[in-house]
Design a protein around this motif. Structure first.
Motif, PDB file in Angstrom:
ATOM      1  N   TRP A 107       0.876  -1.170   0.038  1.00 33.88           N
ATOM      2  CA  TRP A 107      -0.060   0.002  -0.010  1.00 33.88           C
ATOM      3  C   TRP A 107       0.883   1.308  -0.183  1.00 33.88           C
ATOM      4  O   TRP A 107       0.834   2.251  -0.701  1.00 33.88           O
ATOM      5  CB  TRP A 107      -0.863   0.041   1.027  1.00 33.88           C
ATOM      6  N   TYR A 108       2.013   1.195   1.065  1.00 30.52           N
ATOM      7  CA  TYR A 108       2.925   2.616   1.137  1.00 30.52           C
ATOM      8  C   TYR A 108       3.439   2.744  -0.427  1.00 30.52           C
ATOM      9  O   TYR A 108       3.853   3.975  -0.875  1.00 30.52           O
ATOM     10  CB  TYR A 108       3.773   2.197   2.004  1.00 30.52           C
ATOM     11  N   ARG A 109       3.976   1.705  -1.133  1.00 28.19           N
ATOM     12  CA  ARG A 109       4.332   1.701  -2.288  1.00 28.19           C
ATOM     13  C   ARG A 109       3.483   2.399  -3.538  1.00 28.19           C
ATOM     14  O   ARG A 109       3.984   3.141  -4.103  1.00 28.19           O
ATOM     15  CB  ARG A 109       4.951   0.337  -2.920  1.00 28.19           C
ATOM     16  N   ASP A 110       2.330   1.998  -3.270  1.00 30.08           N
ATOM     17  CA  ASP A 110       1.279   2.667  -4.148  1.00 30.08           C
ATOM     18  C   ASP A 110       0.934   4.021  -3.835  1.00 30.08           C
ATOM     19  O   ASP A 110       0.708   4.877  -4.771  1.00 30.08           O
ATOM     20  CB  ASP A 110       0.064   1.604  -4.160  1.00 30.08           C
ATOM     21  N   VAL A 111       0.972   4.382  -2.416  1.00 33.65           N
ATOM     22  CA  VAL A 111       0.935   5.718  -2.107  1.00 33.65           C
ATOM     23  C   VAL A 111       1.911   6.526  -2.795  1.00 33.65           C
ATOM     24  O   VAL A 111       1.554   7.610  -3.243  1.00 33.65           O
ATOM     25  CB  VAL A 111       0.840   5.977  -0.613  1.00 33.65           C
ATOM     26  N   LEU A 112       3.103   6.301  -2.807  1.00 33.15           N
ATOM     27  CA  LEU A 112       4.150   7.145  -3.277  1.00 33.15           C
ATOM     28  C   LEU A 112       4.220   7.122  -4.738  1.00 33.15           C
ATOM     29  O   LEU A 112       4.286   8.117  -5.508  1.00 33.15           O
ATOM     30  CB  LEU A 112       5.690   6.566  -2.888  1.00 33.15           C
ATOM     31  N   ILE A 113       3.970   6.074  -5.599  1.00 33.91           N
ATOM     32  CA  ILE A 113       3.663   6.221  -6.980  1.00 33.91           C
ATOM     33  C   ILE A 113       2.523   6.875  -7.270  1.00 33.91           C
ATOM     34  O   ILE A 113       2.587   7.761  -8.186  1.00 33.91           O
ATOM     35  CB  ILE A 113       3.284   4.625  -7.541  1.00 33.91           C
ATOM     36  N   GLU A 114       1.160   6.787  -6.658  1.00 40.13           N
ATOM     37  CA  GLU A 114       0.219   7.754  -6.799  1.00 40.13           C
ATOM     38  C   GLU A 114       0.546   9.250  -6.605  1.00 40.13           C
ATOM     39  O   GLU A 114       0.108  10.226  -7.329  1.00 40.13           O
ATOM     40  CB  GLU A 114      -1.181   7.251  -5.868  1.00 40.13           C
ATOM     41  N   GLY A 115       1.102   9.308  -5.429  1.00 44.71           N
ATOM     42  CA  GLY A 115       1.573  10.784  -5.241  1.00 44.71           C
ATOM     43  C   GLY A 115       2.411  11.231  -6.238  1.00 44.71           C
ATOM     44  O   GLY A 115       2.270  12.521  -6.683  1.00 44.71           O
ATOM     45  N   GLY A 158       2.068  14.708  -8.137  1.00 48.84           N
ATOM     46  CA  GLY A 158       2.918  15.530  -7.500  1.00 48.84           C
ATOM     47  C   GLY A 158       2.555  16.190  -6.023  1.00 48.84           C
ATOM     48  O   GLY A 158       2.765  17.076  -5.548  1.00 48.84           O
ATOM     49  N   ALA A 159       2.209  15.044  -5.403  1.00 50.25           N
ATOM     50  CA  ALA A 159       1.978  15.111  -3.841  1.00 50.25           C
ATOM     51  C   ALA A 159       2.787  14.401  -3.077  1.00 50.25           C
ATOM     52  O   ALA A 159       3.672  13.500  -3.515  1.00 50.25           O
ATOM     53  CB  ALA A 159       0.608  14.363  -3.469  1.00 50.25           C
ATOM     54  N   SER A 160       3.341  15.011  -1.959  1.00 45.82           N
ATOM     55  CA  SER A 160       4.303  14.454  -1.169  1.00 45.82           C
ATOM     56  C   SER A 160       4.156  14.947   0.279  1.00 45.82           C
ATOM     57  O   SER A 160       3.259  15.932   0.468  1.00 45.82           O
ATOM     58  CB  SER A 160       5.693  14.911  -1.685  1.00 45.82           C
ATOM     59  N   GLY A 161       5.001  14.358   1.035  1.00 45.48           N
ATOM     60  CA  GLY A 161       4.979  14.856   2.465  1.00 45.48           C
ATOM     61  C   GLY A 161       3.858  14.846   3.343  1.00 45.48           C
ATOM     62  O   GLY A 161       3.460  15.725   4.148  1.00 45.48           O
ATOM     63  N   TYR A 162       3.514  13.541   3.300  1.00 49.01           N
ATOM     64  CA  TYR A 162       2.151  12.954   3.998  1.00 49.01           C
ATOM     65  C   TYR A 162       2.388  13.298   5.426  1.00 49.01           C
ATOM     66  O   TYR A 162       3.447  12.593   5.985  1.00 49.01           O
ATOM     67  CB  TYR A 162       1.631  11.881   3.449  1.00 49.01           C
ATOM     68  N   PHE A 163       1.420  13.762   6.194  1.00 50.92           N
ATOM     69  CA  PHE A 163       1.850  13.484   7.629  1.00 50.92           C
ATOM     70  C   PHE A 163       0.239  13.572   8.179  1.00 50.92           C
ATOM     71  O   PHE A 163      -0.511  14.363   7.921  1.00 50.92           O
ATOM     72  CB  PHE A 163       2.389  15.122   8.371  1.00 50.92           C
ATOM     73  N   VAL A 164      -0.168  12.652   9.133  1.00 49.28           N
ATOM     74  CA  VAL A 164      -1.327  12.543   9.555  1.00 49.28           C
ATOM     75  C   VAL A 164      -1.326  12.570  11.146  1.00 49.28           C
ATOM     76  O   VAL A 164      -0.481  12.099  11.941  1.00 49.28           O
ATOM     77  CB  VAL A 164      -1.939  10.820   9.553  1.00 49.28           C
ATOM     78  N   PRO A 223     -10.944  10.311  14.401  1.00 50.64           N
ATOM     79  CA  PRO A 223     -10.917  11.292  13.336  1.00 50.64           C
ATOM     80  C   PRO A 223      -9.322  11.512  13.034  1.00 50.64           C
ATOM     81  O   PRO A 223      -8.437  11.445  13.965  1.00 50.64           O
ATOM     82  CB  PRO A 223     -11.740  12.346  14.108  1.00 50.64           C
ATOM     83  N   THR A 224      -8.999  12.081  11.792  1.00 55.90           N
ATOM     84  CA  THR A 224      -7.669  12.340  11.697  1.00 55.90           C
ATOM     85  C   THR A 224      -7.571  13.754  10.743  1.00 55.90           C
ATOM     86  O   THR A 224      -8.520  14.362   9.972  1.00 55.90           O
ATOM     87  CB  THR A 224      -7.098  11.267  10.862  1.00 55.90           C
ATOM     88  N   THR A 225      -6.713  14.224  10.625  1.00 56.28           N
ATOM     89  CA  THR A 225      -6.238  15.247   9.805  1.00 56.28           C
ATOM     90  C   THR A 225      -4.927  14.932   9.141  1.00 56.28           C
ATOM     91  O   THR A 225      -3.851  14.333   9.701  1.00 56.28           O
ATOM     92  CB  THR A 225      -5.944  16.810  10.591  1.00 56.28           C
ATOM     93  N   MET A 226      -5.040  15.069   7.696  1.00 55.49           N
ATOM     94  CA  MET A 226      -3.635  15.010   7.103  1.00 55.49           C
ATOM     95  C   MET A 226      -3.361  16.207   6.465  1.00 55.49           C
ATOM     96  O   MET A 226      -4.250  16.696   5.747  1.00 55.49           O
ATOM     97  CB  MET A 226      -3.909  13.701   5.966  1.00 55.49           C
ATOM     98  N   THR A 227      -1.942  16.502   6.338  1.00 48.98           N
ATOM     99  CA  THR A 227      -1.345  17.389   5.700  1.00 48.98           C
ATOM    100  C   THR A 227      -0.464  16.958   4.520  1.00 48.98           C
ATOM    101  O   THR A 227       0.076  15.939   4.870  1.00 48.98           O
ATOM    102  CB  THR A 227      -0.710  18.632   6.434  1.00 48.98           C
ATOM    103  N   PHE A 228      -0.319  17.692   3.519  1.00 46.51           N
ATOM    104  CA  PHE A 228       0.585  16.836   2.406  1.00 46.51           C
ATOM    105  C   PHE A 228       0.882  18.258   1.375  1.00 46.51           C
ATOM    106  O   PHE A 228       0.016  19.086   1.478  1.00 46.51           O
ATOM    107  CB  PHE A 228       0.145  15.694   1.697  1.00 46.51           C
ATOM    108  N   ASN A 229       1.638  18.058   0.430  1.00 41.85           N
ATOM    109  CA  ASN A 229       2.165  19.147  -0.363  1.00 41.85           C
ATOM    110  C   ASN A 229       1.663  18.675  -1.851  1.00 41.85           C
ATOM    111  O   ASN A 229       1.783  17.404  -2.115  1.00 41.85           O
ATOM    112  CB  ASN A 229       3.614  19.370  -0.627  1.00 41.85           C
ATOM    113  N   VAL A 230       0.903  19.428  -2.633  1.00 38.86           N
ATOM    114  CA  VAL A 230       0.664  19.328  -4.059  1.00 38.86           C
ATOM    115  C   VAL A 230       1.258  20.301  -4.864  1.00 38.86           C
ATOM    116  O   VAL A 230       0.957  21.413  -4.766  1.00 38.86           O
ATOM    117  CB  VAL A 230      -0.795  18.918  -4.331  1.00 38.86           C
ATOM    118  N   LYS A 231       2.403  19.874  -5.538  1.00 36.06           N
ATOM    119  CA  LYS A 231       3.174  20.947  -6.369  1.00 36.06           C
ATOM    120  C   LYS A 231       3.341  22.143  -5.493  1.00 36.06           C
ATOM    121  O   LYS A 231       3.254  23.122  -6.179  1.00 36.06           O
ATOM    122  CB  LYS A 231       2.258  21.066  -7.814  1.00 36.06           C
ATOM    123  N   GLY A 232       4.023  21.732  -4.640  1.00 38.74           N
ATOM    124  CA  GLY A 232       4.637  22.914  -3.572  1.00 38.74           C
ATOM    125  C   GLY A 232       3.441  23.635  -2.835  1.00 38.74           C
ATOM    126  O   GLY A 232       3.846  24.683  -2.015  1.00 38.74           O
TER     127      GLY A 232
END
Length: 134
Positions: A53-61, A65-71, A91-100
Motif C-alpha cells: 500500500w505504501y509503495r502505491d501511495v508513493l507512486i500515486e503521489g 505531484g503530492a508528497s510530505g504526507y503527515f497524519v 478522526p484524522t487530519t492529513m497534511t501534504f504538499n501538492v506541487k509545492g
C-alpha cells in the motif's frame, strides 16, 4: 513493539507512516491483514499489505505531484475492546504538499480492527474514509 493497547498500536503505525518507516508500519500488522483505501487498487491483503500500500501511495503521489504526507490522530470516536478483538474509529487530519502547495485534509476517519496476539495488539484491517481538502 510496545503496543500494549489497541490505540497504542494505531499510534505506532501512524508514527511510522509519518516517518516513512515501512518496516515499523509492517511490524504493527497481523500476517493476514487487509487495507481498504480509496486509491486503486483499493484492497491490499496479507503480510506485505502495508508495504505494498505504501509503495502505491508513493507512486500515486508522484503521479499527482503530492508528497510530505503527515497524519494527526484525534480522540477516538469508537474504542471498543472485547477480549482479543478491538474496533477503533479515529478522526484524522492529513497534511501534504501538492506541487509545492500545502493541503490540509480534515474530517477523515481511520477505521481499524485489531487482534491481540501473544506480544501485543496487531492491526487486522484498516480503512480510510477521506475528508475534505482545503
Amino acid at each position: 513493539m510496545d503496543a500494549k493497547n489497541p490505540l497504542a498500536a494505531i499510534r505506532q503505525y501512524i508514527d511510522a507512516f509519518n516517518k516513512g518507516d515501512v518496516k515499523n508500519m509492517g511490524a504493527t500488522f497481523a500476517e493476514d491483514a487487509a487495507i481498504l483505501d480509496g486509491m486503486a487498487p483499493h484492497l491490499w491483503l496479507g503480510s506485505t499489505a502495508t508495504q505494498d500500500w505504501y509503495r502505491d501511495v508513493l507512486i500515486e503521489g508522484e503521479h499527482h505531484g503530492a508528497s510530505g504526507y503527515f497524519v494527526t490522530l484525534g480522540e477516538p470516536l469508537h474504542n471498543v475492546t472485547t477480549d482479543d478483538a478491538a474496533y477503533v474509529v479515529v478522526p484524522t487530519t492529513m497534511t501534504f504538499n501538492v506541487k509545492g502547495r500545502q493541503v490540509t485534509q480534515t474530517g477523515a476517519k481511520f477505521i481499524v480492527a485489531l487482534r491481540k496476539v501473544t506480544d501485543g495488539w496487531r492491526i487486522a484491517a484498516w480503512a480510510w474514509a477521506k475528508g475534505t481538502a482545503a
